[in-house]
Design a protein around this motif. Sequence first.
Motif, PDB file in Angstrom:
ATOM      1  N   PRO A 210       0.828  -1.212   0.000  1.00 32.06           N
ATOM      2  CA  PRO A 210       0.000   0.000   0.000  1.00 32.06           C
ATOM      3  C   PRO A 210       0.861   1.261   0.000  1.00 32.06           C
ATOM      4  CG  PRO A 210       0.075  -0.931   2.186  1.00 32.06           C
ATOM      5  CD  PRO A 210       0.830  -1.892   1.299  1.00 32.06           C
ATOM      6  N   ASP A 211       0.216   2.378  -0.280  1.00 31.99           N
ATOM      7  CA  ASP A 211       0.901   3.673  -0.267  1.00 31.99           C
ATOM      8  C   ASP A 211       0.702   4.420   1.048  1.00 31.99           C
ATOM      9  OD1 ASP A 211       1.856   3.879  -3.171  1.00 31.99           O
ATOM     10  OD2 ASP A 211      -0.281   3.431  -3.419  1.00 31.99           O
ATOM     11  N   LEU A 212      -0.242   3.990   1.868  1.00 27.41           N
ATOM     12  CA  LEU A 212      -0.501   4.630   3.162  1.00 27.41           C
ATOM     13  C   LEU A 212      -1.228   3.626   4.049  1.00 27.41           C
ATOM     14  CD1 LEU A 212      -0.520   7.207   4.969  1.00 27.41           C
ATOM     15  CD2 LEU A 212      -2.721   7.770   3.934  1.00 27.41           C
ATOM     16  N   VAL A 213      -0.823   3.558   5.307  1.00 32.06           N
ATOM     17  CA  VAL A 213      -1.457   2.671   6.280  1.00 32.06           C
ATOM     18  C   VAL A 213      -1.882   3.520   7.479  1.00 32.06           C
ATOM     19  CG1 VAL A 213      -1.239   0.613   7.704  1.00 32.06           C
ATOM     20  CG2 VAL A 213      -0.021   0.746   5.527  1.00 32.06           C
ATOM     21  N   ILE A 214      -3.140   3.364   7.877  1.00 34.44           N
ATOM     22  CA  ILE A 214      -3.718   4.122   8.987  1.00 34.44           C
ATOM     23  C   ILE A 214      -4.023   3.148  10.120  1.00 34.44           C
ATOM     24  CG2 ILE A 214      -5.619   5.610   9.721  1.00 34.44           C
ATOM     25  CD1 ILE A 214      -5.880   6.469   6.783  1.00 34.44           C
ATOM     26  N   PHE A 215      -3.442   3.380  11.293  1.00 31.67           N
ATOM     27  CA  PHE A 215      -3.604   2.497  12.451  1.00 31.67           C
ATOM     28  C   PHE A 215      -4.499   3.184  13.475  1.00 31.67           C
ATOM     29  CE2 PHE A 215       0.433   1.216  10.582  1.00 31.67           C
ATOM     30  CZ  PHE A 215       0.326  -0.170  10.574  1.00 31.67           C
ATOM     31  N   LEU A 216      -5.580   2.501  13.852  1.00 33.61           N
ATOM     32  CA  LEU A 216      -6.463   3.007  14.890  1.00 33.61           C
ATOM     33  C   LEU A 216      -6.053   2.529  16.278  1.00 33.61           C
ATOM     34  CD1 LEU A 216      -9.954   2.690  13.152  1.00 33.61           C
ATOM     35  CD2 LEU A 216      -8.277   4.541  13.026  1.00 33.61           C
ATOM     36  N   ASN A 217      -5.354   1.419  16.365  1.00 31.22           N
ATOM     37  CA  ASN A 217      -4.775   0.957  17.641  1.00 31.22           C
ATOM     38  C   ASN A 217      -3.332   0.528  17.379  1.00 31.22           C
ATOM     39  OD1 ASN A 217      -5.711  -1.189  16.085  1.00 31.22           O
ATOM     40  ND2 ASN A 217      -6.011  -2.523  17.845  1.00 31.22           N
ATOM     41  N   ILE A 236      -0.060   6.586   9.519  1.00 28.09           N
ATOM     42  CA  ILE A 236      -0.828   7.496  10.365  1.00 28.09           C
ATOM     43  C   ILE A 236      -1.368   6.675  11.518  1.00 28.09           C
ATOM     44  CG2 ILE A 236      -2.839   9.013  10.490  1.00 28.09           C
ATOM     45  CD1 ILE A 236      -2.540   9.541   7.527  1.00 28.09           C
ATOM     46  N   GLY A 237      -1.316   7.221  12.721  1.00 32.93           N
ATOM     47  CA  GLY A 237      -1.776   6.456  13.879  1.00 32.93           C
ATOM     48  C   GLY A 237      -2.366   7.339  14.955  1.00 32.93           C
ATOM     49  N   ILE A 238      -3.363   6.793  15.683  1.00 31.85           N
ATOM     50  CA  ILE A 238      -3.917   7.448  16.865  1.00 31.85           C
ATOM     51  C   ILE A 238      -2.994   7.128  18.033  1.00 31.85           C
ATOM     52  CG2 ILE A 238      -5.906   7.625  18.388  1.00 31.85           C
ATOM     53  CD1 ILE A 238      -7.679   6.748  16.110  1.00 31.85           C
ATOM     54  N   ILE A 239      -2.360   8.151  18.578  1.00 28.15           N
ATOM     55  CA  ILE A 239      -1.347   7.961  19.604  1.00 28.15           C
ATOM     56  C   ILE A 239      -1.907   8.421  20.943  1.00 28.15           C
ATOM     57  CG2 ILE A 239       0.981   8.552  20.330  1.00 28.15           C
ATOM     58  CD1 ILE A 239       0.803   6.829  17.810  1.00 28.15           C
ATOM     59  N   ASP A 240      -1.936   7.504  21.905  1.00 25.99           N
ATOM     60  CA  ASP A 240      -2.391   7.823  23.250  1.00 25.99           C
ATOM     61  C   ASP A 240      -1.202   8.264  24.102  1.00 25.99           C
ATOM     62  OD1 ASP A 240      -4.045   8.108  25.437  1.00 25.99           O
ATOM     63  OD2 ASP A 240      -5.185   6.287  24.982  1.00 25.99           O
ATOM     64  N   SER A 241      -1.486   8.629  25.348  1.00 27.05           N
ATOM     65  CA  SER A 241      -0.439   9.202  26.194  1.00 27.05           C
ATOM     66  C   SER A 241       0.602   8.181  26.628  1.00 27.05           C
ATOM     67  CB  SER A 241      -1.071   9.841  27.432  1.00 27.05           C
ATOM     68  OG  SER A 241      -1.772   8.867  28.190  1.00 27.05           O
ATOM     69  N   ASN A 242       0.329   6.900  26.480  1.00 28.31           N
ATOM     70  CA  ASN A 242       1.301   5.871  26.859  1.00 28.31           C
ATOM     71  C   ASN A 242       2.106   5.355  25.682  1.00 28.31           C
ATOM     72  OD1 ASN A 242      -0.926   4.618  25.676  1.00 28.31           O
ATOM     73  ND2 ASN A 242      -0.598   2.724  26.815  1.00 28.31           N
ATOM     74  N   VAL A 243       2.011   6.019  24.528  1.00 20.86           N
ATOM     75  CA  VAL A 243       2.692   5.565  23.310  1.00 20.86           C
ATOM     76  C   VAL A 243       3.663   6.649  22.864  1.00 20.86           C
ATOM     77  CG1 VAL A 243       2.378   4.694  20.958  1.00 20.86           C
ATOM     78  CG2 VAL A 243       0.617   4.286  22.690  1.00 20.86           C
ATOM     79  N   ASP A 244       4.783   6.217  22.322  1.00 18.41           N
ATOM     80  CA  ASP A 244       5.759   7.154  21.762  1.00 18.41           C
ATOM     81  C   ASP A 244       5.237   7.666  20.415  1.00 18.41           C
ATOM     82  OD1 ASP A 244       7.938   8.569  20.894  1.00 18.41           O
ATOM     83  OD2 ASP A 244       9.399   6.969  21.231  1.00 18.41           O
ATOM     84  N   PRO A 245       5.047   8.958  20.239  1.00 14.24           N
ATOM     85  CA  PRO A 245       4.527   9.459  18.956  1.00 14.24           C
ATOM     86  C   PRO A 245       5.436   9.183  17.768  1.00 14.24           C
ATOM     87  CG  PRO A 245       4.385  11.133  20.685  1.00 14.24           C
ATOM     88  CD  PRO A 245       5.232  10.024  21.220  1.00 14.24           C
ATOM     89  N   ARG A 246       6.671   8.830  18.013  1.00 18.94           N
ATOM     90  CA  ARG A 246       7.604   8.616  16.909  1.00 18.94           C
ATOM     91  C   ARG A 246       7.450   7.256  16.247  1.00 18.94           C
ATOM     92  NH1 ARG A 246      13.090   9.805  20.052  1.00 18.94           N
ATOM     93  NH2 ARG A 246      12.053   8.259  21.388  1.00 18.94           N
ATOM     94  N   VAL A 247       6.553   6.406  16.749  1.00 18.27           N
ATOM     95  CA  VAL A 247       6.401   5.082  16.138  1.00 18.27           C
ATOM     96  C   VAL A 247       5.727   5.180  14.769  1.00 18.27           C
ATOM     97  CG1 VAL A 247       6.336   3.915  18.363  1.00 18.27           C
ATOM     98  CG2 VAL A 247       4.204   4.678  17.308  1.00 18.27           C
ATOM     99  N   VAL A 248       4.983   6.249  14.512  1.00 19.21           N
ATOM    100  CA  VAL A 248       4.361   6.467  13.203  1.00 19.21           C
ATOM    101  C   VAL A 248       4.891   7.773  12.632  1.00 19.21           C
ATOM    102  CG1 VAL A 248       2.268   5.161  13.725  1.00 19.21           C
ATOM    103  CG2 VAL A 248       2.370   7.595  14.275  1.00 19.21           C
ATOM    104  N   MET A 249       4.722   7.934  11.314  1.00 16.61           N
ATOM    105  CA  MET A 249       5.210   9.156  10.671  1.00 16.61           C
ATOM    106  C   MET A 249       4.308  10.350  10.969  1.00 16.61           C
ATOM    107  SD  MET A 249       6.520   7.905   6.936  1.00 16.61           S
ATOM    108  CE  MET A 249       7.776   6.643   6.766  1.00 16.61           C
TER     109      MET A 249
END
Length: 298
Positions: A210-217, A236-249
Motif C-alpha cells: 500500500p501507499d498509506l497505512v492508517i492504524f487506529l490501535n 498514520i496512527g492514533i497515539i495515546d499518552s502511553n505511546v511514543d509518537p515517533r512510532v508512526v510518521m
Amino acid sequence: MSTKAGLRPWLSATRCMRRSQLSVLQHRRNVFTSSDEPFPLQSPDDWQLLQDRRIRFKMLVDLFSKHGSNVTRDNTFQPHHQLHRPLAASEATLSALIAAGAHFGHAKSLLNPNFMPYAYGVRAGITIIDLDSTLPLLRRAANLTRAVVARDGTVVFVGTRPDLRAVVRKAAERIGSQAFHVGERWLPGTLTNKLQLFGSDVSRGQRVTPDLVIFLNPLANIHAIRECAIQHIPTIGIIDSNVDPRVVMYAIPANDESPRAAELIAGVLSIAGREGRVLRDQEEQNKELRSPRYMRTQ
C-alpha cells in the motif's frame, strides 16, 4: 334487628344515588367531544364556538412555531453519526473531539516522556490530551490521505479490536476500490514476506504494497508498523499518552481506546480519501477531453 331494619332504607337510597351519579357521568362523557374540552356541546352554537377556538389555537401555533427552536434529530449530535455520517476535515471541531472523548489519556504514571508536547495537564490522575494540537494534526493527516488517493494510491485501515472492525470496514467502503481494511489480525510478513505469503504471480501482477497505512490501535500492531517502516510506507496512527509518537510518521494524539474517537478520526480521513478520489476522476476526465482522439471525434 331494629337497627338493621332502620339502615336498610338508607343503604338502598345510597345505592340509588350512586347509580344516578354514574349515569350522569356516563351521559356527560358521551356528550363531550374529548376530555380536553371544558364544556359539553349542547347546541350548534357550542359546536361553532369549539371550531373557532380550534382555529385560533392553530393560528397561534403557526405563528409562534417560527420563533421556537429548530433542533431536530438530524441537525444535532447523535452517537451513530460519526460512523455513518462523518465530518469532513474542515468541519471537525474541538467540541466534536471532546464529545467523542478524544481528550482522555491514560494514568499519569503511564505517560510516555515523548508525549509531553501533546499533554495538556493531569486531572484526577488522568493525563488530558491537548486537543489544540490534535485538530491541526488530524487535518494534516486528512490532507495526506487526500493527496495519496488523488495520485492513484492505495490506503489500508488497520483496527484489530472487535469494536473497530465496523469502523475500518466503513472507512474503506467510503473511499472505494483504492482502500482496504484489516479488522481481524495483521499477518506477520504481509509486507516483508509477500512473495511467500501471496505467491509470485500475485506479488508481481498486483499492487500488494500500500501507499498509506492508517492504524487506529497502533500499540497492538507494532509489528505491522515495523513492516511499514522497513518498506518505507508512510503511516498514520492514533497515539495515546502511553505511546511514543515517533512510532508512526504522522501522529494524531487522541484516546485510542474510545470507539467514538476512532469513528471520528477514521471518518474524517475516509472523507478526505473520497475527496481525493473525486479529484482523480475529474483529472482523468480532463485528460480524456484534452486527448487528440477526442478532438478528432469532435
